[in-house]
Design a protein around this motif. Structure first.
Motif, mmCIF file in Angstrom:
data_model
loop_
_atom_site.group_PDB
_atom_site.id
_atom_site.type_symbol
_atom_site.label_atom_id
_atom_site.label_comp_id
_atom_site.label_asym_id
_atom_site.label_seq_id
_atom_site.Cartn_x
_atom_site.Cartn_y
_atom_site.Cartn_z
ATOM 1 N N GLN A 169 0.822 -1.212 0.000
ATOM 2 C CA GLN A 169 0.000 0.000 0.000
ATOM 3 C C GLN A 169 0.859 1.266 0.000
ATOM 4 O O GLN A 169 0.412 2.319 -0.477
ATOM 5 N N GLU A 170 2.084 1.159 0.493
ATOM 6 C CA GLU A 170 3.008 2.289 0.448
ATOM 7 C C GLU A 170 3.521 2.552 -0.962
ATOM 8 O O GLU A 170 4.190 3.553 -1.214
ATOM 9 N N GLY A 171 3.242 1.638 -1.899
ATOM 10 C CA GLY A 171 3.620 1.854 -3.286
ATOM 11 C C GLY A 171 4.692 0.932 -3.815
ATOM 12 O O GLY A 171 5.064 1.024 -4.994
ATOM 13 N N TRP A 172 5.185 0.018 -2.979
ATOM 14 C CA TRP A 172 6.212 -0.909 -3.441
ATOM 15 C C TRP A 172 5.601 -2.079 -4.198
ATOM 16 O O TRP A 172 4.551 -2.593 -3.811
ATOM 17 N N HIS A 173 6.265 -2.488 -5.263
ATOM 18 C CA HIS A 173 5.823 -3.649 -6.046
ATOM 19 C C HIS A 173 6.511 -4.874 -5.454
ATOM 20 O O HIS A 173 7.690 -5.130 -5.698
ATOM 21 N N ALA A 174 5.765 -5.645 -4.669
ATOM 22 C CA ALA A 174 6.355 -6.747 -3.907
ATOM 23 C C ALA A 174 6.926 -7.841 -4.799
ATOM 24 O O ALA A 174 7.825 -8.572 -4.382
ATOM 25 N N THR A 175 6.412 -7.982 -6.014
ATOM 26 C CA THR A 175 7.008 -8.943 -6.953
ATOM 27 C C THR A 175 8.505 -8.710 -7.065
ATOM 28 O O THR A 175 9.296 -9.657 -7.146
ATOM 29 N N SER A 199 8.295 0.446 -8.177
ATOM 30 C CA SER A 199 7.173 1.288 -7.769
ATOM 31 C C SER A 199 5.890 0.868 -8.481
ATOM 32 O O SER A 199 5.852 0.750 -9.709
ATOM 33 N N ARG A 200 4.819 0.707 -7.705
ATOM 34 C CA ARG A 200 3.531 0.321 -8.300
ATOM 35 C C ARG A 200 2.944 1.424 -9.170
ATOM 36 O O ARG A 200 2.009 1.172 -9.946
ATOM 37 N N PHE A 245 14.279 -4.645 6.206
ATOM 38 C CA PHE A 245 12.991 -4.511 6.893
ATOM 39 C C PHE A 245 12.760 -3.096 7.396
ATOM 40 O O PHE A 245 11.631 -2.608 7.405
ATOM 41 N N LYS A 246 13.834 -2.409 7.810
ATOM 42 C CA LYS A 246 13.697 -1.020 8.250
ATOM 43 C C LYS A 246 13.325 -0.125 7.085
ATOM 44 O O LYS A 246 12.477 0.767 7.212
ATOM 45 N N VAL A 247 13.957 -0.358 5.932
ATOM 46 C CA VAL A 247 13.728 0.502 4.772
ATOM 47 C C VAL A 247 12.365 0.232 4.137
ATOM 48 O O VAL A 247 11.630 1.175 3.795
ATOM 49 N N PHE A 248 12.017 -1.035 3.978
ATOM 50 C CA PHE A 248 10.818 -1.391 3.218
ATOM 51 C C PHE A 248 9.605 -1.741 4.086
ATOM 52 O O PHE A 248 8.488 -1.816 3.576
ATOM 53 N N GLY A 249 9.821 -1.978 5.382
ATOM 54 C CA GLY A 249 8.720 -2.401 6.231
ATOM 55 C C GLY A 249 7.869 -1.260 6.741
ATOM 56 O O GLY A 249 8.280 -0.099 6.752
ATOM 57 N N VAL A 250 6.664 -1.594 7.170
ATOM 58 C CA VAL A 250 5.759 -0.649 7.819
ATOM 59 C C VAL A 250 5.406 -1.277 9.167
ATOM 60 O O VAL A 250 4.597 -2.210 9.246
ATOM 61 N N ASN A 251 6.071 -0.788 10.225
ATOM 62 C CA ASN A 251 5.982 -1.438 11.533
ATOM 63 C C ASN A 251 6.251 -2.944 11.399
ATOM 64 O O ASN A 251 5.432 -3.781 11.769
ATOM 65 N N PRO A 252 7.409 -3.303 10.859
ATOM 66 C CA PRO A 252 7.694 -4.714 10.627
ATOM 67 C C PRO A 252 7.788 -5.509 11.925
ATOM 68 O O PRO A 252 8.152 -4.965 12.970
ATOM 69 N N LEU A 273 -9.515 -1.853 -3.962
ATOM 70 C CA LEU A 273 -9.371 -0.836 -5.006
ATOM 71 C C LEU A 273 -7.961 -0.256 -5.060
ATOM 72 O O LEU A 273 -7.692 0.632 -5.878
ATOM 73 N N VAL A 274 -7.056 -0.760 -4.222
ATOM 74 C CA VAL A 274 -5.698 -0.218 -4.200
ATOM 75 C C VAL A 274 -4.917 -0.619 -5.439
ATOM 76 O O VAL A 274 -4.148 0.164 -5.998
ATOM 77 N N GLY A 275 -5.105 -1.850 -5.921
ATOM 78 C CA GLY A 275 -4.340 -2.341 -7.057
ATOM 79 C C GLY A 275 -4.773 -1.805 -8.413
ATOM 80 O O GLY A 275 -3.925 -1.407 -9.223
#
Length: 469
Positions: free
Chosen positions: A155-161, A198-199, A243-250, A313-315
């Motif tokens: 949801q932060e905009g990263w393309h997890a693929t 980026s998504r 995890f610090k860079v890409f995580g959201v409250n990891p 609706l996020v995707g």
């Protein structure tokens, strides 16, 4: 004295990838990996015609070292392993027809398979080695996704693929290449510095490059680690690490329990697509197709309400698509096309179809909503749902609901349905592969003693045994 309670995730992943015994991986897991192999090769061959694949091939392809070449699906020629992985994974994601996994919020196989085939062909490993490494990579992706957690990351905009995919693929290739645990930790640290995607680029030619770069950089990270590069051996969990860079409250405590699961490829599975578009639009397309089967009068439609689960609706970020690529990420368009034409196909997502006047007019009458409770049917649903409600000019209305589509991990395609998709993809492309021969070899991957024979026989059949690009 304080005790550092931070989980040693990088070491755990490295030990899992390198120390897991082949005997511990069940045939059921390898069977799913085999199915993924067949499906992924199908969509990768299909995607070789796409501009994302063709332009990239023309830009980066160079003559390979004779002893380390890997096969480029577009031509049957050879390239360095990391270049073949780049080209084949980009092609595999070009049509957005590759498999999906809810747990990773992305596409695992299109990163894993091209990376493993390229690295494996260069090293001439066995087919079982490829399948076992796939099982490991799938599990690492699930574990990393749990720790991020992946939904918030996405949801932060990263393309997890790409971001999650490179970590799983690096672990898998490191196993395949038999790195030491320390070298594998270095490779994972290298991969963390290469992660991105980026998504916002969904619906543009750049998006499939995310998969290509993840696969290619996974091979490159292993190559560099094997040749003496180092990185922080605890990079993933470090204060400035992945995890610090890409995580959201990891929550790093969630990683190791997933690594201990036996096995995510069987417990969490894969979602195999039946048409080439973002998986988030598939339930709504299924519902709209069912309404189309009731002989709708499209001209009489006043409006259409589509309701999906929260975050549904996020995707689908394109609401007024003008191209086939944008349409793959448009809930409005996919519903309009399914109402007008029935179940989506490859043709649905061509520029010419998207620009049809009737579809452009109809998609503007589609309104989308999120609701934790479906407007019709039981309140409970598995993962996702979609309802499509059509309002007609005369006041009449029709509504239907669909949850996860056929091909979802709990309702998988049959082997024959995957083979049919494989045949359709190969006959829709202009590549040198014979569908019957290649398909038979892929289904028997577990028995293949040398991976180089997989493509060598095919290029011989096509008269391209010495092809190069």
């Amino acid at each position: 004295m304080t005790i550092d309670a931070t989980p040693r995730i990088t070491r755990s992943i490295a030990e899992f990838a390198i120390c897991t015994e082949s005997a511990d991986i069940p045939d059921a897991a390898r069977r799913i990996a085999t199915r993924a192999l067949v499906d992924t090769l199908a969509v990768a061959v299909l995607g070789t015609h796409d501009i994302a694949s063709r332009a990239l091939m023309e830009t980066v392809l160079t003559p390979p070292p004779a002893e380390h070449g890997a096969t480029v699906l577009a031509t049957g020629g050879k390239a360095p392993a990391h270049v073949a992985a780049l080209l084949n994974a980009t092609a595999g994601h070009a049509d957005d027809y590759d498999d999906h996994l809810v747990d990773t919020n992305g596409h695992p196989s299109v990163v894993l398979i091209p990376a493993l085939l390229a690295a494996g062909e260069a090293a001439d490993v066995s087919g079982r080695d490829i399948l076992d490494a796939y099982v490991i990579g799938h599990q690492v992706m699930c574990a990393v996704s749990a720790g991020l957690p992946v939904r918030a990351h996405w949801q932060e905009g990263w393309h997890a693929t790409s971001t999650v995919g490179i970590i799983g693929a690096t672990a898998a290739v490191a196993r395949l290449r038999q790195l030491t645990i320390l070298q594998t930790r270095y490779a994972l640290g290298l991969a963390a510095s290469m992660a991105g995607g980026s998504r916002q680029n969904c619906g543009f030619v750049t998006k499939p490059l995310h998969a290509g770069l993840a696969a290619s950089n996974a091979v490159l990270a292993v190559d560099l680690a094997e040749r003496g590069y180092d990185a922080d051996p605890d990079q993933l969990e470090a204060p400035l690490g992945f995890f610090k860079v890409f995580g959201v409250n990891p929550d790093l405590r969630k990683v190791e329990p997933v690594l201990e699961e036996r096995w995510t490829v069987t417990t969490r599975g894969l979602n195999v697509k039946t048409f080439p578009a973002c998986y988030a639009v598939h339930p709504a397309a299924r519902a709209a197709s069912e309404l189309r089967g009731q002989v709708l009068d499209i001209e009489a439609i006043e409006s259409v309400d589509v309701t999906v689960q929260p975050t549904g609706l996020v995707g689908p970020i394109h609401h007024r698509p003008e191209t086939g690529l944008q349409a793959k990420f448009s809930l409005e368009y996919t519903v309009a096309a399914a109402l007008a034409d029935g179940p989506p196909t490859l043709k649905t997502f061509t520029d010419a179809t998207v620009q049809r006047t009737d579809l452009q007019q109809l998609l503007r009458r589609v309104r989308t909503h999120e609701n934790p409770v479906p407007p019709t049917g039981p309140e409970e649903f598995t993962r996702w749902y979609a309802t499509v409600e059509v309002h007609f000019n005369d006041g009449d209305r029709k509504i239907t609901r669909a949850d996860m589509p056929h091909g979802f991990t709990l309702d998988p395609l049959t082997d024959q349905e995957i083979q049919n998709k494989f045949n359709d993809c190969l006959t829709s492309s202009a590549t040198p592969w014979d569908a019957a021969t290649l398909g038979a070899q892929l289904w028997s991957m577990d028995q293949l003693p040398r991976i180089r024979s997989l493509f060598a026989e095919q290029t011989h059949l096509a008269g391209r045994a010495t092809a190069s690009v």
